[in-house]
Scaffold this motif. Structure first.
Motif: not given
Ligand SMILES: C[S@@+](CC[C@H](N)C(=O)[O-])C[C@H]1O[C@@H](n2cnc3c(N)ncnc32)[C@H](O)[C@@H]1O
Length: 375
Positions: A20-28, A30-31, A78-84
């Protein structure tokens, strides 16, 4: 939902785990979001460049549009996709800093420590189960991690000369310079007539764990204030002391200032709370709500968090222990000294360091020790 252009946040991570794929940011806060659908992962990969959501959705078969839209909306939450055009989307290659790398490393150091506990407990069970479920058991996973870290380390090692060489040249130094005076772990302190070296922010930046870029016997004096306690004892400290001895000329002198742990023990034993409280006058960031024991143990290197990396103290010294380490590194003459009382006038430099100068009443927090490389 943002209908403008979106990008993956600069600190977004997509990790594969057990199919599976885990998608996150280092600073968020959110899990991590878990994805099973490889098509969605591929689609997400396109967001390394600014992309309009409407364009993306138009390319998704109508039957899957609602699902994709839901996932993309959640990834924005959760902050993975953000305005460009937001700071969070800045290209890490441009908006990059050592602080940001440290966030990743702190995370990694803590994770490796936690992993140690899980591995110790699950051990053989995990090896078999993971192998059956995913084809790759615990050992293969760990070896892959080691290979990844070693690979990066050796790539970085390959950059050292190109990084240090121009700095040496700018300072008029080369590997065969003689009669040098070195100030190691200088921090913000600069001492005239010395080569001021630190891991960052100094005239000469290098990791002292690499060794010193100077030839045997090329140095007359070395000053090291409040740096030794940041190294692991005895291995890393021993390596560093031997390296300093190597570059010292016969008769050359090393002056060390470290936290005086015997003084801390005495203050703790006699209930001298002012000893611990007045440390805030020098170290205003030191937490104020610590008990004397917490304060003392952190100063002496107990309880360091793995994620604190270089910053935390790893060990504490009294004269006997530091003298033992110096003798083990090959120094024959080892002397206890006092603030600004070096036998070598050019090493009477403690007042240049706010940390070495810190005191409680008449007593300095530092232990001062000198070692001479005998001919
Ligand atoms: C507590 S500060 C002391 C700074 C200065 N010597 C003083 O007395 O004010 C410790 C310094 O050691 C440096 N340091 C720690 N580990 C190091 C390493 N491996 N290589 C180079 N510098 C290091 C840190 O970057 C920091 O500037």
């Amino acid at each position: 939902m943002n209908n403008g252009t979106l990008m993956l946040a600069a600190d977004a991570l997509i990790r594969a785990r057990a199919g599976r794929w885990l998608i996150h940011t280092t600073t968020s806060r959110y899990p991590a979001f878990v994805l099973d659908n490889p098509n969605l992962v591929t689609l997400l990969g396109h967001f390394v460049r600014p992309l309009s959501l409407l364009t993306v959705l138009a390319q998704v078969p109508p039957a899957h549009r609602a699902e994709v839209q839901q996932v993309l909306e959640h990834l924005q939450t959760i902050g993975v996709l953000v305005p460009a055009d937001s700071p969070a989307a800045a290209d890490p290659a441009i908006d990059w800093s050592a602080q940001r790398a440290n966030v990743h490393l702190r995370h990694l150091a803590r994770s490796v420590y936690d992993l140690g506990g899980d591995v110790a407990c699950l051990a053989t069970f995990a090896e078999t189960e993971l192998r059956e479920r995913t084809g790759a058991g615990l050992e293969r996973r760990l070896l892959a991690m080691i290979a990844a870290v070693d690979g990066l380390k050796s790539e970085l090692a390959g950059l050292r000369d190109a990084f240090v060489g121009p700095q040496l040249a700018a300072l008029g130094l080369h590997p065969h310079s003689r009669d040098l005076n070195l100030h190691l772990g200088a921090g913000p302190t600069r001492i005239d007539g010395f080569v001021n070296i630190d891991i960052q922010g100094a005239p000469l930046n290098l990791n002292l764990a690499w060794g010193l870029p100077f030839s045997d016997g090329s140095v007359q004096r070395i000053y090291v204030s409040h740096m030794l306690e940041h190294l692991f004892y005895p291995h890393d400290v021993g390596t560093f002391l031997r390296e300093m001895r190597r570059v010292l000329a016969p008769g050359g002198r090393l002056r060390l200032a470290v936290p005086d742990i015997a003084a801390c023990i005495e203050a703790y034993r006699t209930g001298d709370r002012r000893f611990f409280e007045s440390r805030h006058e020098t170290w205003d960031w030191w937490p104020k709500d610590l008990t004397p024991l917490e304060s003392f143990l952190a100063y002496a290197g107990a309880g360091a968090e793995p994620g604190h990396l270089l910053e935390s103290h790893k060990f504490g010294y009294d004269f006997e222990t530091l003298a033992k380490a110096l003798r083990a590194a090959g120094f024959d003459t080892v002397l206890e000294s006092r603030f600004m009382q070096s036998e070598d006038p050019l090493l009477q430099v403690d007042s240049a360091s706010a940390v070495a100068s810190a005191r409680h009443g008449e007593h300095y927090y530092a232990l001062f020790v000198e070692a001479v490389r005998n001919p």
